[in-house]
Write an enzyme that holds these catalytic residues in place. Structure first.
Site, short mmCIF file in Angstrom:
data_model
loop_
_atom_site.label_atom_id
_atom_site.label_comp_id
_atom_site.label_asym_id
_atom_site.label_seq_id
_atom_site.Cartn_x
_atom_site.Cartn_y
_atom_site.Cartn_z
N GLY A 28 -0.74 30.67 -70.22
CA GLY A 28 -1.28 30.59 -70.99
C GLY A 28 -2.65 32.29 -71.96
NE ARG A 32 1.50 35.70 -64.78
CZ ARG A 32 2.13 36.46 -65.31
NH1 ARG A 32 3.41 34.88 -65.48
NH2 ARG A 32 3.07 37.04 -66.25
CE LYS A 48 -6.19 27.78 -67.92
NZ LYS A 48 -6.58 26.51 -68.47
CG ASP A 142 -8.44 22.16 -79.40
OD1 ASP A 142 -8.40 22.32 -80.42
OD2 ASP A 142 -8.62 23.18 -79.03
N1 LIG Z 1 -1.80 20.44 -64.72
C1 LIG Z 1 -1.24 21.16 -65.73
N2 LIG Z 1 0.39 20.03 -64.57
C2 LIG Z 1 1.00 20.87 -65.00
N3 LIG Z 1 1.65 21.51 -65.94
C3 LIG Z 1 0.91 22.65 -66.57
C4 LIG Z 1 -0.89 21.50 -66.04
N4 LIG Z 1 -1.97 23.03 -66.60
C5 LIG Z 1 -1.30 23.67 -67.38
N5 LIG Z 1 0.24 23.39 -67.11
C6 LIG Z 1 1.53 23.95 -67.87
O1 LIG Z 1 1.34 25.22 -67.41
C7 LIG Z 1 0.68 26.38 -68.86
C8 LIG Z 1 -0.19 26.95 -69.11
O2 LIG Z 1 -1.60 26.13 -69.17
P1 LIG Z 1 -2.52 27.00 -70.02
O3 LIG Z 1 -3.50 25.73 -70.07
O4 LIG Z 1 -3.20 28.11 -68.80
O5 LIG Z 1 -2.28 27.40 -71.15
P2 LIG Z 1 -2.24 26.45 -72.55
O6 LIG Z 1 -2.98 24.95 -72.52
O7 LIG Z 1 -0.53 26.71 -73.36
O8 LIG Z 1 -3.04 27.35 -73.84
P3 LIG Z 1 -4.24 27.76 -73.45
O9 LIG Z 1 -4.56 29.27 -72.93
O10 LIG Z 1 -4.61 28.53 -75.01
O11 LIG Z 1 -5.08 27.01 -73.17
C9 LIG Z 1 0.99 24.85 -69.77
O12 LIG Z 1 1.96 25.26 -70.97
C10 LIG Z 1 1.68 24.00 -69.14
O13 LIG Z 1 2.51 23.38 -69.01
#
Ligand SMILES: Nc1ncnc2c1ncn2[C@@H]1O[C@H](COP(=O)(O)OP(=O)(O)OP(=O)(O)O)[C@@H](O)[C@H]1O
Length: 281
Positions: A28, A32, A48, A142
């Site tokens: 994100g 990561r 995360k 959101d």
């Molecule tokens: N709990 C989870 N279970 C499975 N996959 C996840 C989970 N959380 C995040 N991911 C995967 O990891 C990726 C990155 O997540 P992250 O929440 O860091 O960023 P994002 O939501 O894509 O963006 P932002 O940084 O704008 O919030 C997501 O696109 C998703 O595919």
């Protein structure tokens, strides 16, 4: 995790040593996400990792703390659990429920649009989760396909509470993603829970037609279309009159006249098409 040790876990101090880190799930803006297994219980979670440097650079300390506090307090089958968090000198680690099915956004891009049954099931799940949030005075603000994850049974999970707020009074800050914002938000007017009801109308449209209803060439044009509620339905794919009725009753400029969450759950299109189990394969 919760199931095995209950309340005790939430109070416990975690550290990276408690987890075996597996494959990366994604990246994100601020860090990561990895699959991880708690060494003792073997419970699979998503970890995360957020870099403190990034948080400071973008001045989101307050937003992140609010997100963590709100999400930890929510317990609903359609809301991704945040079990806890810990930190070291450089990073913050969020221990999240693992959503095996990935992003709903991915499914939508692959299939272009969803069937009425799938769309109605997801809208019902979202409505139930938002009703739970609103009862606790949490407005999400959101909801969009990128913030929705799916578990191993295809059950929808609201994942990102970055713009959510817990408040009884009206708010004024404009936040979220333009395509999904209610007119009162884009016009910077005070807003309340009804912004989430508007977003359900946007999502219902996007699930059925593959694009959000007010998408335009430029942000300015999207803005104009939102405040005019410039809504039209493509001829393809064909959708039922009941689906269009629900969308039209949610995308109403006057927020007090939008269909309530209770009325969405009772709407004939939802009753006819949605699977109340929320399971969607
Ligand atoms: N709990 C989870 N279970 C499975 N996959 C996840 C989970 N959380 C995040 N991911 C995967 O990891 C990726 C990155 O997540 P992250 O929440 O860091 O960023 P994002 O939501 O894509 O963006 P932002 O940084 O704008 O919030 C997501 O696109 C998703 O595919």
């Amino acid at each position: 995790m919760e199931t095995q040790k209950g309340q005790e876990n939430r109070k416990r101090e975690w550290s990276l040593r408690d987890f075996e880190i597996g494959k990366p799930l994604g990246k994100g803006k601020f860090g990561r996400v990895y699959v991880a297994r708690e060494a003792k219980s073997k419970y699979i979670v998503a970890l995360k990792v957020i870099f403190k440097e990034q948080i400071e650079k973008y001045k989101i300390q307050h937003q992140l703390r609010r997100e963590m506090e709100i999400q930890t307090g929510l317990r609903h089958p359609n809301i991704l659990r945040l079990y806890g968090w810990f930190h070291d000198d450089e990073r913050i680690f969020l221990i999240l429920e693992y959503a095996h099915g990935g992003e709903l956004y991915g499914l939508l891009r692959k299939t272009n649009y969803l069937s009425e049954k799938q769309a109605a099931t997801y809208i019902l799940s979202l409505t139930q989760a938002l009703a739970y949030c609103h009862e606790k005075n949490v407005i999400h603000r959101d909801i969009k396909p990128e913030n929705l994850l799916l578990d191993h049974e295809g059950r929808l999970k609201i994942a990102d509470f970055g713009w959510s707020v817990q408040s009884r009074s009206k708010r004024q800050t404009m936040c979220g993603t333009l395509d999904y914002l209610a007119p009162e938000m884009v016009e910077n007017r005070p807003h309340d829970y009804a912004v989430d009801n508007w977003t359900l109308g946007i999502l219902c449209y996007e699930f059925l037609y593959g694009i959000p209803p007010f998408e335009a060439e430029s942000q300015t044009d999207t803005f104009k279309r939102i405040i005019k509620v410039d809504l039209s339905f493509p001829s393809e794919p064909q959708t039922s009159a009941e689906a269009k009725h629900l969308i039209t009753r949610l995308l109403v400029k006057d927020s007090s006249k939008r269909l309530s969450l209770q009325r969405i759950m009772e709407h004939p299109w939802i009753v006819k098409n949605a699977d109340p189990s929320g399971i969607c394969k």
